[in-house]
Design a protein around this motif. Structure first.
Motif, PDB file in Angstrom:
ATOM      1  N   LEU A   1       7.923   6.665   2.578  1.00 43.09           N
ATOM      2  CA  LEU A   1       8.386   6.228   1.118  1.00 43.09           C
ATOM      3  C   LEU A   1       7.493   5.890   0.280  1.00 43.09           C
ATOM      4  N   ALA A   2       6.836   4.707   0.674  1.00 40.01           N
ATOM      5  CA  ALA A   2       5.435   4.244   0.081  1.00 40.01           C
ATOM      6  C   ALA A   2       4.615   3.264   1.129  1.00 40.01           C
ATOM      7  N   VAL A   3       3.347   3.685   0.624  1.00 38.29           N
ATOM      8  CA  VAL A   3       2.454   3.011   1.419  1.00 38.29           C
ATOM      9  C   VAL A   3       1.335   2.278   0.506  1.00 38.29           C
ATOM     10  N   VAL A   4       1.282   1.114   0.697  1.00 36.44           N
ATOM     11  CA  VAL A   4       0.432  -0.231  -0.026  1.00 36.44           C
ATOM     12  C   VAL A   4      -0.867  -0.361   0.626  1.00 36.44           C
ATOM     13  N   ARG A   5      -1.881   0.019  -0.335  1.00 37.07           N
ATOM     14  CA  ARG A   5      -3.355  -0.237   0.659  1.00 37.07           C
ATOM     15  C   ARG A   5      -4.113  -1.271  -0.641  1.00 37.07           C
ATOM     16  N   LEU A   6      -4.569  -2.303   0.323  1.00 34.54           N
ATOM     17  CA  LEU A   6      -5.417  -3.392  -0.476  1.00 34.54           C
ATOM     18  C   LEU A   6      -6.773  -3.056  -0.403  1.00 34.54           C
ATOM     19  N   ALA A   7      -7.795  -3.035  -1.536  1.00 35.29           N
ATOM     20  CA  ALA A   7      -8.984  -2.880  -1.223  1.00 35.29           C
ATOM     21  C   ALA A   7      -9.288  -1.424  -0.471  1.00 35.29           C
ATOM     22  N   PRO A   8      -8.801  -0.363  -0.834  1.00 37.12           N
ATOM     23  CA  PRO A   8      -8.983   0.447   0.088  1.00 37.12           C
ATOM     24  C   PRO A   8     -10.567   1.143   0.237  1.00 37.12           C
ATOM     25  N   ASP A   9     -10.993   1.588   1.280  1.00 35.98           N
ATOM     26  CA  ASP A   9     -12.464   1.890   1.383  1.00 35.98           C
ATOM     27  C   ASP A   9     -13.214   0.674   1.561  1.00 35.98           C
ATOM     28  N   SER A  10     -12.986  -0.447   2.098  1.00 38.65           N
ATOM     29  CA  SER A  10     -13.694  -1.427   1.835  1.00 38.65           C
ATOM     30  C   SER A  10     -13.973  -2.003   3.377  1.00 38.65           C
ATOM     31  N   THR A  11     -13.506  -1.598   4.543  1.00 38.73           N
ATOM     32  CA  THR A  11     -13.451  -2.252   5.975  1.00 38.73           C
ATOM     33  C   THR A  11     -14.059  -1.344   6.815  1.00 38.73           C
ATOM     34  N   PRO A  12     -15.185  -1.726   7.195  1.00 42.33           N
ATOM     35  CA  PRO A  12     -15.810  -0.729   8.434  1.00 42.33           C
ATOM     36  C   PRO A  12     -14.621  -0.691   9.342  1.00 42.33           C
ATOM     37  N   THR A  13     -14.934   0.761  10.079  1.00 40.89           N
ATOM     38  CA  THR A  13     -13.923   1.157  10.928  1.00 40.89           C
ATOM     39  C   THR A  13     -14.512   0.596  12.342  1.00 40.89           C
TER      40      THR A  13
END
Length: 527
Positions: free
Chosen positions: A59-71
């Motif tokens: 229904l909803a997905v919230v992402r904070l600072a997307p594409d900012s943390t190395p995998t």
């Protein structure tokens, strides 16, 4: 004779038991793995039906600072080649349906799950309680339904969730496998939802003096000083979007970037459908959403209303052949309006709309939409669809260790609405991510895989003997495994008891020797 009875009995017991000790211990046969490090294959009859399908809807997905943390990865250096993750993610109302005839464990062949919440911090995702899950086999004639209570999480300040309901139904036939309807079905619905009540990636202080350290080519020294002064006069810090997320007690709004005043529901299902011109079946995975309207900055003077004119639906159909397999996507149609004035329509032809955010001297709240002479500090980017499709020809096992199958697999992802809060060049704060926050409403994913010619719905056919032949030889009977010494202790005990009794009977049956008769008469010298 009595002194010899006990040793004789013991000798007979040892002779009777020696053949059993001399033979090797026979254990239950275990199928050998294909790879030395692979667990053994699960037992049970081999199915002639091969099918894999997945459908997931959030229904909803919230992402904070997307594409900012190395995998992170266990393989050295491989994490640098993977895309970066979000600093934090949280999903609401997840409905997942899975069918997998190649599953190692029997109860994983059909899985339906309705989850109230799921979250991950820097790629680490713990399992959340309160989830409705139903698995098969064995078959479940009725679905599992109930209310979903979201557990407390470290990200509760980012969203508020109303009443959640869910249902999960997983089915599997003992002989026909996935040839039931449906194989897996999951639904979730939420009565109300408010997302992003704060922006943690923005500073919580209203005085940004000395913080704009980055070079901003659009601003000179005087413009930068004017921007700092305008931010000081706002009703709240940037983390509250200058007061837009602080709530308005008069209207009852609690303050959120995105809210759902009406019910939003998600439905995921995997089933087998008829294949035209064939007795076999095709694998069909479907993800659908039902929504009425969406509000941005509800209760504020700059409130945006988004009406869902057309509902999205995503379907993957695999027949086992690339020519007849397909992915069908019905893109949503969203109408964006502010104060009765239409700002734009989001559809397949126009999938993106940017709404600027700016500050103006003398105003205690930022402007959204028509900025006039205001200085823009951010952008609300609205985007739909983001449709992505992948397909693959199968020539091998559908799952590691399974039988080799030829077929076709395809899948796709899409979104009802993707909302991104982006900073502009004027907001020259250090270490600011390219996207401050991201909310995805109605994330959809489907996948379907089938062997060439379609899915065979039928029980394994026994081999028929040839005319005049003796037929297939019956498999040799296997003894069960010896797990402890009790298997030999019991027969040894009864054998020894029987021989001991036999010795007692033999001793008792022999005639008794009298003491006088046993002594020979003595001869005298006169004899």
């Amino acid at each position: 004779m009595r002194p010899l009875a006990l040793p004789a009995a013991a000798l007979l017991v040892a002779l009777a038991a020696s053949p059993a000790f001399a033979q090797p211990v026979v254990t239950t046969p275990v199928p050998g793995p294909q790879d030395p490090g692979q667990p053994p294959a699960s037992s049970g009859p081999e199915l002639v039906t091969h099918a894999i399908g997945d459908a997931g809807t959030g229904l909803a997905v919230v992402r904070l600072a997307p594409d900012s943390t190395p995998t992170n990865t266990v393989l050295p250096g491989f994490g640098e080649r993977l895309p970066k993750q979000s600093a934090a993610e949280i999903g609401v109302g997840l409905a997942s349906a899975q069918a997998n005839s190649e599953a190692f464990l029997g109860y994983e062949r059909a899985v339906a799950q309705a989850s109230p919440l799921g979250f991950a911090v820097q790629g680490r995702a713990p399992q959340t309680p309160g989830t409705l899950v139903q698995t098969a086999s064995p078959d479940n004639p009725e679905p599992l339904t109930g209310g979903l209570t979201p557990p407390p999480t470290p990200l509760d300040a980012l969203l508020r969730v109303g009443l959640l309901n869910g249902s999960a139904h997983a089915r599997w036939h003992d002989e026909l496998g996935p040839c039931v309807s449906p194989v897996a079905d999951a639904r979730t619905s939420v009565a109300s939802l408010s997302v992003l009540n704060a922006i943690p990636t923005l500073p919580s202080s209203q005085d940004l003096t000395g913080m704009l350290t980055q070079d901003t080519p659009r601003l000179d020294e005087q413009a930068e000083r004017s921007l700092v002064d305008n931010l000081k006069q706002l009703a709240g810090p940037l983390s509250r979007l200058g007061g837009l997320l602080s709530g308005t007690p008069d209207s009852g709004a609690t303050g959120s970037l995105l809210s759902l005043p009406d019910t939003l529901s998600a439905h995921s299902t995997v089933e087998l459908v008829d294949l035209p011109g064939s007795a076999n079946k095709a694998v069909k995975s479907t993800s659908t959403l039902q929504a009425a309207s969406i509000r941005l900055l509800q209760g504020t003077p700059v409130e945006l209303r988004i009406d869902v004119v057309s509902q999205p639906a995503l379907t993957a159909l695999s027949t086992g052949d690339a020519a007849t397999s397909s992915v069908t996507y019905t893109a949503p149609v969203l109408r964006v309006a502010q104060g009765g004035r239409e700002l734009g329509v989001l559809d397949a032809a126009n999938p993106r709309l940017d709404v600027p955010i700016g500050v103006l001297p003398g105003r205690d709240l930022p402007l959204v939409g028509d900025l006039a002479d205001a200085l823009d500090i951010g952008v609300l980017r609205l985007q739909i669809a983001q449709f992505n499709q992948k397909e693959q020809v199968i020539d091998g096992p559908l799952q590691q260790g399974g039988p080799s199958v030829k077929g076709f697999m395809l899948g796709a992802t899409a979104r009802l609405l993707d909302l991104q809060l982006l900073p502009t060049d004027a907001l020259g704060l250090p270490n600011l991510p390219s996207a401050l926050a991201q909310v995805s409403l109605g994330e959809q994913i489907v996948r379907a895989a089938a062997p060439t010619g379609g899915v065979v719905c039928g029980a394994p056919t026994p081999t028929q003997p040839e005319p005049g032949g003796a037929g297939p030889a019956a498999p040799p009977k296997q003894q069960l495994a010896y797990t402890n010494a009790a298997y030999k202790t019991v027969p040894i005990f009864w054998t020894g008891t029987a021989l001991l009794l036999l010795g007692v009977v033999l001793v008792a049956a022999l005639p008794a020797r009298r003491a006088g008769a046993a002594r020979a008469p003595e001869r005298t010298p006169s004899d």
